[in-house]
Motif scaffolding. Structure first.
Motif, short mmCIF file in Angstrom:
data_model
loop_
_atom_site.label_atom_id
_atom_site.label_comp_id
_atom_site.label_asym_id
_atom_site.label_seq_id
_atom_site.Cartn_x
_atom_site.Cartn_y
_atom_site.Cartn_z
N ILE A 258 -2.77 5.62 4.93
CA ILE A 258 -2.05 4.34 4.94
C ILE A 258 -3.00 3.20 4.57
O ILE A 258 -2.65 2.31 3.77
N ALA A 259 -4.20 3.23 5.14
CA ALA A 259 -5.17 2.16 4.85
C ALA A 259 -5.52 2.11 3.37
O ALA A 259 -5.57 1.03 2.75
N LYS A 260 -5.76 3.26 2.78
CA LYS A 260 -6.11 3.32 1.36
C LYS A 260 -4.94 2.84 0.49
O LYS A 260 -5.13 2.15 -0.51
N ARG A 261 -3.73 3.18 0.92
CA ARG A 261 -2.57 2.78 0.12
C ARG A 261 -2.34 1.27 0.20
O ARG A 261 -1.97 0.63 -0.79
N ARG A 262 -2.57 0.70 1.37
CA ARG A 262 -2.43 -0.76 1.50
C ARG A 262 -3.47 -1.48 0.64
O ARG A 262 -3.18 -2.52 0.04
N GLU A 263 -4.66 -0.95 0.59
CA GLU A 263 -5.70 -1.54 -0.25
C GLU A 263 -5.31 -1.48 -1.71
O GLU A 263 -5.55 -2.42 -2.48
N SER A 279 4.45 4.74 -0.61
CA SER A 279 4.35 3.58 -1.51
C SER A 279 5.64 2.78 -1.51
O SER A 279 5.62 1.55 -1.52
N SER A 280 6.77 3.49 -1.50
CA SER A 280 8.06 2.81 -1.52
C SER A 280 8.28 1.99 -0.26
O SER A 280 8.78 0.86 -0.31
N TYR A 281 7.90 2.53 0.90
CA TYR A 281 8.04 1.80 2.15
C TYR A 281 7.14 0.56 2.16
O TYR A 281 7.55 -0.52 2.58
N ALA A 289 6.80 -6.84 7.57
CA ALA A 289 7.23 -6.41 8.89
C ALA A 289 6.91 -4.94 9.18
O ALA A 289 7.00 -4.49 10.32
N VAL A 290 6.55 -4.19 8.16
CA VAL A 290 6.29 -2.76 8.35
C VAL A 290 4.87 -2.58 8.89
O VAL A 290 3.89 -2.83 8.19
N VAL A 291 4.78 -2.15 10.14
CA VAL A 291 3.47 -1.97 10.76
C VAL A 291 3.01 -0.53 10.56
O VAL A 291 3.80 0.37 10.27
N ASP A 292 1.71 -0.32 10.74
CA ASP A 292 1.15 1.01 10.52
C ASP A 292 1.74 2.06 11.45
O ASP A 292 1.89 3.23 11.07
#
Length: 510
Positions: A258-263, A279-281, A289-292
């Motif tokens: 998740i961290a890598k995708r957010r970056e 990625s879609s989420y 508003a979408v938290v880890d």
């Protein structure tokens, strides 16, 4: 002597218990039903038959008109109601759906799934389902899924089986192969990355091993009294120790991903080129508003839904094919009708366009018949919100745990006829040669009612793509003497794997 008196009392009590049990046993109307022991209830029978739980439940339900109440020790909270009655299943899963939530106890058992869609009830479940349905049913994701599945089959699965066929005895554990295949494809669809489980040498992937360990623990939790397994968890011993380690490794993998995708989102200003679900989420999170924690629970639920179930279905399907060569011949004949979209690879193996496979009636029927006999999720769990009588006449109350045995239902003469244990795809085909409708409460391998599996169509695409390619290019034979039996887990895996011999099927190109 006090010690002698204690011994005498102990022997008297033991004799009383033995005579009582003999009396109860002799008065039972149906010897197939478990004995209700004083203080212990029917727990001894459950524990004694735990290694063969699914077949034992099947025999009990067959002897008790499709429904049976299993009582545990007093005040243990162990009130299990097993059923394979289609009328009950329709009522619980569809007609009176609001009265049968997953419930808080299910969420405690399946705590590793967090607040994801499998554990959720009420508004949370409705919101998550609507969002997941929007993403999964969209043409962009469906095209991505078909493309990834076919590519994985062409580039990894078929070359791997070709190597097995050309090496020595040509044997492999086909269950391991299919679980690695579906783990790779599901991880690609959910996270957008391929972990390479199906690579040469079968590398161990900690994330995959951790999911397997967690699934083993969840089944044990679901049949034992709540206080018992919670005590084991608090002590941190036995199977609960394995769960602790698995949970830690799962969270580490998902958190890093998740961290890598957010970056990547920040670096690229969006994920327009990525069609995977994570990625879609993230990309759809305009308000931030979408938290880890939500992404972790959502992706974990999606992984479980896609990986283990499809891998299990493929394993049992090919096991049944090894025992029914006539079915294989009919599938091959049907595959011969596909000419325009069949592709021959460089090493002369054939693959098919998933869209073309969708029109094949017999292949679909054979897969449904396999799912009937070996549903990937053999037991559905439900709680009870308010007391009422089921269509079978049985009363259920809050605190009861309803266990719908899909495995048993596929083996009930009252539901499927005297040939219920036979693998006969023709039962799914009408006289007009078209697929015959079977209501979901009778064939509930994809659940039924409002909780019907969102990935049902996707699962069939994947199953057909793999099945067609393997059947066309290889002959699969079960290794003689290898024992095949269900593993006691949340997902219906084979206890000893599926040892099979693989041979190339040489086909003349037309």
């Amino acid at each position: 002597m006090p010690s002698f008196s204690f011994l005498e009392l102990s022997l008297c009590f033991l004799c009383f218990v033995l005579f009582y049990c003999f009396h109860v046993w002799s008065k039972r109307k149906n010897p197939a039903l478990p004995l209700d022991w004083p203080l212990l209830g029917m727990l001894p029978a459950l524990l004694a038959n735990l290694p063969r739980l699914h077949d034992w439940v099947t025999s009990v339900l067959a002897a008790s008109t499709l429904s049976f109440r299993l009582a545990g020790p007093p005040r243990s909270g162990m009130q299990l109601f097993f059923t394979a009655d289609p009328a009950n299943i329709r009522h619980v899963l569809t007609s009176n759906f609001p009265n049968y939530p997953k419930g808080p106890e299910f969420a405690q058992i399946m705590d590793i799934l967090g607040g994801g869609i499998f554990n959720a009830d009420g508004d949370s479940w409705r919101r998550q389902r609507a969002k997941a349905q929007l993403l999964i049913s969209g043409p962009r994701f469906r095209a991505f899924m078909s493309r990834c599945t076919r590519r994985k089959v062409e580039r990894d699965l078929l070359p791997l089986l070709a190597r097995v066929a050309g090496a020595g005895a040509g044997e492999c554990d086909l269950q391991d192969v299919f679980l690695r295949l579906t783990f790779d494809t599901t991880t690609t669809l959910v996270f957008g990355l391929d972990p390479g489980c199906l690579a040469v040498g079968f590398p161990e992937v900690p994330f995959a091993r951790s999911i397997d360990d967690a699934m083993d623990v969840l089944l044990v939790r679901s049949v034992l009294p709540l206080l018992w397994w919670k005590l084991v968890r608090r002590l941190g011993v036995g199977y609960e120790r394995k769960m602790t380690v698995a949970w830690r490794d799962i969270d580490r993998f998902i958190g890093d991903t998740i961290a890598k995708r957010r970056e990547a989102v920040k670096a690229r200003g969006g994920m327009e080129d990525s069609a995977d679900l994570l990625s879609s989420y993230i990309d759809d999170d305009d308000a931030g508003a979408v938290v880890d924690a939500f992404l972790r629970d959502t992706t974990m639920n999606l992984m479980l839904a896609g990986r283990d179930t499809t891998g299990s279905a493929l394993t049992w399907f090919f096991y049944l094919l090894t025992r029914n060569p006539g079915v294989v011949s009919k599938i091959l004949a049907e595959l011969d009708t596909i000419k325009t979209t069949a592709t021959t690879t460089l090493d002369c193996m054939v693959t098919y366009d998933p869209d073309e496979l969708g029109r094949l009636v017999y292949l679909h029927a054979a897969l449904c018949e396999s799912l009937r006999l070996y549903p990937p999720v053999p037991i559905e769990h439900k709680g009870v919100a308010a007391a009422e009588a089921l269509p079978s006449g049985h009363e259920v109350r809050p605190g009861d745990k309803i266990l719908v045995s899909l495995y048993a239902m596929g083996r009930m003469e009252a539901v499927w006829g005297k040939d219920c244990r036979e693998f006969r795809p023709e039962r799914w085909i009408g006289e007009d040669g078209k697929l015959q409708y079977v209501p979901s409460y009778r064939f509930a391998s994809f659940n039924a009612g409002p909780r019907t599996c969102l990935g049902k169509d996707m699962a069939f695409v994947q199953l057909k793509t793999v099945a067609a390619a393997v059947v066309r290019n290889f002959e699969v034979e079960a290794v003689p003497g290898h024992v095949v039996e269900p593993k006691i887990s949340i997902i219906l895996h084979m206890k000893n794997g599926f040892k099979a011999r693989i041979k190339r099927r040489h086909v003349m190109n037309s």
